[in-house]
Design an enzyme around this catalytic site. Structure first.
Site, PDB file in Angstrom:
ATOM      1  N   ASN A 398       0.828  -1.206   0.000  1.00  0.00           N
ATOM      2  CA  ASN A 398       0.000   0.000   0.000  1.00  0.00           C
ATOM      3  C   ASN A 398       0.863   1.257   0.000  1.00  0.00           C
ATOM      4  O   ASN A 398       0.950   1.959  -0.996  1.00  0.00           O
ATOM      5  CB  ASN A 398      -0.940  -0.003   1.211  1.00  0.00           C
ATOM      6  CG  ASN A 398      -2.100   0.958   1.052  1.00  0.00           C
ATOM      7  OD1 ASN A 398      -1.976   2.001   0.422  1.00  0.00           O
ATOM      8  ND2 ASN A 398      -3.239   0.617   1.627  1.00  0.00           N
ATOM      9  N   ASP A 399       1.510   1.530   1.115  1.00  0.00           N
ATOM     10  CA  ASP A 399       2.276   2.775   1.246  1.00  0.00           C
ATOM     11  C   ASP A 399       3.401   2.876   0.222  1.00  0.00           C
ATOM     12  O   ASP A 399       3.708   3.965  -0.263  1.00  0.00           O
ATOM     13  CB  ASP A 399       2.859   2.883   2.659  1.00  0.00           C
ATOM     14  CG  ASP A 399       1.774   2.861   3.724  1.00  0.00           C
ATOM     15  OD1 ASP A 399       0.730   3.503   3.502  1.00  0.00           O
ATOM     16  OD2 ASP A 399       1.967   2.196   4.751  1.00  0.00           O
ATOM     17  N   ILE A 400       4.023   1.748  -0.128  1.00  0.00           N
ATOM     18  CA  ILE A 400       5.185   1.778  -1.013  1.00  0.00           C
ATOM     19  C   ILE A 400       4.808   1.976  -2.476  1.00  0.00           C
ATOM     20  O   ILE A 400       5.686   2.114  -3.337  1.00  0.00           O
ATOM     21  CB  ILE A 400       6.030   0.499  -0.868  1.00  0.00           C
ATOM     22  CG1 ILE A 400       5.204  -0.738  -1.246  1.00  0.00           C
ATOM     23  CG2 ILE A 400       6.573   0.378   0.550  1.00  0.00           C
ATOM     24  CD1 ILE A 400       6.008  -2.019  -1.285  1.00  0.00           C
ATOM     25  N   ALA A 439       0.993   3.132   7.359  1.00  0.00           N
ATOM     26  CA  ALA A 439       1.237   4.546   7.649  1.00  0.00           C
ATOM     27  C   ALA A 439      -0.058   5.310   7.898  1.00  0.00           C
ATOM     28  O   ALA A 439      -0.026   6.463   8.304  1.00  0.00           O
ATOM     29  CB  ALA A 439       2.003   5.204   6.501  1.00  0.00           C
TER      30      ALA A 439
END
Length: 471
Positions: A398-400, A439
């Site tokens: 997700n965040d990456i 995050a």
């Protein structure tokens, strides 16, 4: 064993540890690196036990401790899942810190340990004890909190106390003052008072430090605690006058520090900002502040349609994340990869340095599933290839892969390097729901016109994709 033979054995162990670190720097040589490390540690333990500093009266205690430790290690190796490795590593770091604290106290209260030291030598030895216990206590309590966060027993949301930097400064001043009091103490009983005060402050600091770090920074925390455990071991080596422990601790401490730097650079952050309190909120919740709310229509896709896209593609990039690890889908990913490559599709993997919950987490999972090393690429190697990619398949990440890092200056993750999957012809994101990542930041990728969402358990969905590809 004579002192000379013990020294030679230590030297051999040191060389093997260096070779081990060198081997671990590359996936293809990692097995050999692990073997070097195991042989080196066996030599180190035997040389210490059979060395001149251990008497026969100590053998039963040592053998008993080895038996207990080996039993716990074998049990952990058999029952701990790959998804639990990050918290296991954090727990191991805590044991190193605890060992440094206990050895430091034992060394201080043992009159024979410092009976030969006078004047400056005695002062230096007491400084070694003080610093060793300080680093060990911070490592122990910090690692326990990291274990709790990684295992979801403690919320990933950062706890930022009002005036926390002033609290840290006050604690540091008290630690320095206690250090002076400890060095000037004329008896063990008198010195125990400042030593205990310092230990309590160090334990509280370790808790406060890691509690203030958000979930998105946990990979940095793991490598940071790895470094701390190394320096704690090195300080213990100084207080015990053990050259092997000094060198080994320095190797672990320095390599952990370098890894922390690499992790911070991969997140476009500096080490001080992480320690001072990183970004990130509890997984699945929107970020508390900063970042525009993404808008648009989410376009779902099913397993059969995903298989058709993969079958018609020439270039495919797979981006694995923690969701793949939780679903234990890496073996199915390998089967899909093998099948596509047999059909002439070019398949590669893009690995972000902080994917998962610890450095190298995804690499280990893919290696376990026998994915060839030569198609597993780092972010910097593969990012420029996304515009020429037909399908970018994101599995539980997700965040990456969040474009807000580049497109939204107000986002909490603004400036963080990410895998640019949205630049491919089509991106497919596999997730259980629309929840944000670790995050706590919403992801605009889900709403882009060329993105499709494959909802469901990654293992189940990939099994369906694999079955569709075989028909």
């Amino acid at each position: 064993m004579s002192a000379t033979l013990s020294t030679v054995s230590y030297l051999a162990a040191i060389i093997l540890f260096v070779l081990s670190l060198g081997g671990l720097s590359n996936p293809e040589s990692s097995r050999r690196g692990n073997l070097y490390g195991m042989i080196g540690m066996t030599i180190a333990v035997l040389a210490t036990i059979l060395g001149p500093q251990v008497t026969k009266a100590g053998y039963p205690w040592i053998i008993g401790a080895l038996a207990v430790g080996a039993a716990i290690g074998i049990y952990a190796a058999r029952v701990v899942k790959m998804t639990q490795m990050p918290e296991l590593v954090a727990l191991m770091h805590s044991l190193v810190g605890l060992a440094a604290v206990l050895v430091g106290f034992a060394n201080y209260i043992d009159p024979a340990a410092s009976s030969d030291f006078k004047g400056a030598e005695k002062t230096i030895h007491e400084l070694e004890i003080y610093i060793g216990i300080l680093i060990g206590a911070v490592t122990f309590s910090g690692s326990i909190i990291a274990f709790g966060k990684l295992s979801a027993k403690i919320s990933g949301k950062p706890v930022l106390l009002p005036g926390r930097h002033w609290v840290n400064l006050a604690g540091l001043l008290v630690v320095l003052w206690c250090g002076g009091w400890f060095i000037q103490s004329h008896s063990i009983a008198e010195g125990m008072k400042p030593l205990l005060i310092m230990t309590a402050i160090a334990l509280l600091f370790g808790v406060h430090m890691v509690m203030a770090i958000g979930g998105a920074d946990m990979p940095v925390v793991v490598s940071m605690l790895n470094s701390y455990s190394g320096w704690a071991a090195a300080a213990t080596g100084f207080m015990l006058s053990n050259d092997l422990l000094i060198v080994t601790g320095a190797l672990v401490g320095s390599s952990g520090a370098i890894l922390s730097y690499i992790m911070c650079r991969a997140m476009n952050r500096n080490f001080v900002s992480v320690i001072a309190g990183g970004f990130g909120t509890e997984g699945g919740a929107p970020a508390a502040s900063g970042g525009a709310q993404p808008t648009g229509e989410v376009l779902p896709i099913n397993a059969v349609e995903t298989a058709e896209l993969l079958r018609g593609a020439k270039n495919v990039i797979v981006v694995p994340g923690y969701g793949m690890a939780v679903a234990q889908a890496q073996h199915t990913v390998y089967e899909i990869t093998k099948l596509l490559r047999e059909k002439g599709v070019r398949v590669r993997f893009g690995i972000h340095p902080v994917a998962g919950r610890m450095p190298g987490h995804m690499n280990v999972l893919l290696a376990e599933a026998r994915v060839p090393y030569d198609i597993v690429m780092e972010m910097d190697e593969i990012n420029e290839d996304f515009p020429d990619t037909d399908v970018a398949m994101v599995i539980g990440a997700n965040d990456i892969v969040n474009p807000a890092a580049q497109e939204d200056p107000s986002s909490p993750i603004a400036g963080m390097p990410v895998l640019e999957v949205w630049k491919g012809k089509t991106s497919i994101v596999m997730k259980r729901s629309m929840a944000s990542g670790y995050a706590g930041v919403d992801n605009p990728l889900f709403y882009k016109d060329n993105n499709r969402m494959l909802f469901g358990d990654a293992k189940k969905m990939l099994d369906e994709v694999l079955a569709a590809l075989k028909t």
